[in-house]
Design a protein around this motif. Structure first.
Motif, PDB file in Angstrom:
ATOM      1  N   GLY A  18       0.805  -1.216   0.000  1.00 57.34           N
ATOM      2  CA  GLY A  18       0.000   0.000   0.000  1.00 57.34           C
ATOM      3  C   GLY A  18       0.841   1.271   0.000  1.00 57.34           C
ATOM      4  O   GLY A  18       0.655   2.166  -0.837  1.00 57.34           O
ATOM      5  N   LEU A  39       8.449  -9.217  -3.051  1.00 59.11           N
ATOM      6  CA  LEU A  39       8.304 -10.672  -3.183  1.00 59.11           C
ATOM      7  C   LEU A  39       7.071 -11.024  -3.991  1.00 59.11           C
ATOM      8  O   LEU A  39       7.032 -12.057  -4.651  1.00 59.11           O
ATOM      9  N   THR A  66      15.502  -9.975   2.453  1.00 59.75           N
ATOM     10  CA  THR A  66      16.281 -10.459   3.602  1.00 59.75           C
ATOM     11  C   THR A  66      17.567 -11.164   3.175  1.00 59.75           C
ATOM     12  O   THR A  66      18.364 -11.555   4.019  1.00 59.75           O
ATOM     13  N   TYR A 157       7.291  -6.667  16.292  1.00 63.82           N
ATOM     14  CA  TYR A 157       7.161  -5.475  15.439  1.00 63.82           C
ATOM     15  C   TYR A 157       7.739  -4.235  16.139  1.00 63.82           C
ATOM     16  O   TYR A 157       8.492  -3.476  15.534  1.00 63.82           O
ATOM     17  N   LYS A 161      10.909  -2.034  14.819  1.00 62.51           N
ATOM     18  CA  LYS A 161      10.791  -0.640  14.368  1.00 62.51           C
ATOM     19  C   LYS A 161      11.649   0.305  15.221  1.00 62.51           C
ATOM     20  O   LYS A 161      12.149   1.313  14.712  1.00 62.51           O
ATOM     21  N   SER A 193      -3.315  -3.186   3.731  1.00 59.98           N
ATOM     22  CA  SER A 193      -3.684  -4.531   4.197  1.00 59.98           C
ATOM     23  C   SER A 193      -3.000  -4.862   5.525  1.00 59.98           C
ATOM     24  O   SER A 193      -3.497  -5.665   6.306  1.00 59.98           O
ATOM     25  N   MET A 194      -1.844  -4.191   5.799  1.00 59.54           N
ATOM     26  CA  MET A 194      -1.153  -4.508   7.051  1.00 59.54           C
ATOM     27  C   MET A 194      -2.015  -4.152   8.259  1.00 59.54           C
ATOM     28  O   MET A 194      -2.093  -4.895   9.242  1.00 59.54           O
ATOM     29  N   VAL A 195      -2.694  -3.026   8.188  1.00 61.68           N
ATOM     30  CA  VAL A 195      -3.468  -2.601   9.350  1.00 61.68           C
ATOM     31  C   VAL A 195      -4.719  -3.475   9.516  1.00 61.68           C
ATOM     32  O   VAL A 195      -5.182  -3.712  10.629  1.00 61.68           O
TER      33      VAL A 195
END
Ligand SMILES: NC(=O)c1ccc[n+]([C@@H]2O[C@H](COP(=O)([O-])OP(=O)(O)OC[C@H]3O[C@@H](n4cnc5c(N)ncnc54)[C@H](O)[C@@H]3O)[C@@H](O)[C@H]2O)c1
Length: 257
Positions: A18, A39, A66, A157, A161, A193-195
């Motif tokens: 997003g 990816l 990664t 997470y 961060k 979409s993460m939220v």
């Protein structure tokens, strides 16, 4: 729209997501040529289509950020196709597990640290020197408000961060001698979409309730939009931010005020 990035080449990781896609469209509309890395091959092609609709030019690279060899591959693709790199939006990331710290699965912790920390470091390690070889430029890493405060149920997470803010500060001090500014952005929940994964992870039976609660904790009463993050990233990447280095900018509707 100003053309602040005319003639510039910008690499974006997480370019299928997003925020990455909104940044791609924003940079393209300001004249940049782009290398979009992700990816998710099929979704990445949709980002490319949107960049082209905005009149921009981009190349896509399917890579796992990664892995050092894949980071070298996307950086090399940028140099091969466009002759060098001027800007880097180090943006790919995952949420990881949503679980109390004592129950947090070890493999989820390892994965979130690999994507959100190791890959950010690998990007700095490989793309930083490429930007130096061009005579300078700018890098924006994406952290989060979770890089500046704790959030229950998000141990991996939050740790990752905070580490992004730390890496930003190290790189800002090391790279500036070679003309590369490095900053971080720290968004509150943004409509991606993460939220949605966060809402359903916190309350699988009623994600809408979590949305209402999280929004109520933000003075502006709503989540941010990817385009709003893209505007800040573009400012930090641009020459207008020429004296901004090592900063961690909140973009959170006042959540941390
Ligand atoms: N959405 C939010 O509320 C929010 C808030 C603060 C910070 N962020 C950060 O913003 C960044 C972008 O997130 P988003 O909201 O656009 O989520 P998103 O899930 O839409 O996008 C993340 C992208 O990263 C890609 N990715 C994940 N692992 C990868 C890997 N190993 N190699 C290559 N690509 C990989 C995914 O395929 C996806 O396209 C993330 O770093 C996230 O932590 C998001």
């Amino acid at each position: 729209m100003d053309k602040r990035f005319e003639g510039k080449v910008i690499v974006i990781t997480g370019g299928a997501g997003g925020i990455g896609r909104a940044a791609a469209v924003r940079f393209a509309s300001e004249g940049a040529r782009l290398v979009l890395v992700d990816l998710a091959a099929a979704v990445l092609e949709e980002s490319l289509a949107q960049v082209e609709r905005a009149g921009g030019e981009a190349v896509t690279v399917v890579a796992d950020v990664t892995r050092l060899g894949e980071v070298e591959r996307y950086a090399a693709a940028a140099v091969e196709r466009f002759g060098g790199i001027d800007g880097f939006f180090n943006n790919a990331g995952i949420l990881g597990a949503v679980s109390p710290l004592v129950d947090y699965p070890e493999e989820a912790f390892d994965r979130v640290l690999a994507v959100n920390v190791k890959a950010v470091w690998l990007g700095l390690k490989v793309v930083g020197p490429a930007i130096m070889a061009r005579g300078g430029g700018a890098i924006v890493n994406i952290a989060s408000v979770a890089g500046l405060r704790g959030s229950p149920n998000l141990a991996g997470y939050v740790a990752s961060k905070h580490a992004v803010v730390g890496l930003t500060r190290v790189a800002a001090r090391e790279f500036i001698a070679r003309g590369v500014r490095v900053n971080a952005v720290c968004p509150a929940p943004i409509e991606t979409s993460m939220v949605e994964g966060l809402e359903s992870g916190l309350n699988p039976d009623d994600p809408a309730l979590m949305r209402a609660r999280m929004s109520a904790n933000i003075p502006m009463g709503r989540y941010g939009r990817p385009e709003e993050v893209a505007a800040l990233v573009a400012f930090l990447m641009s020459a207008e931010a020429s004296y901004v280095n090592g900063a961690a900018y909140t973009i959170d509707g006042g959540a941390l005020a």
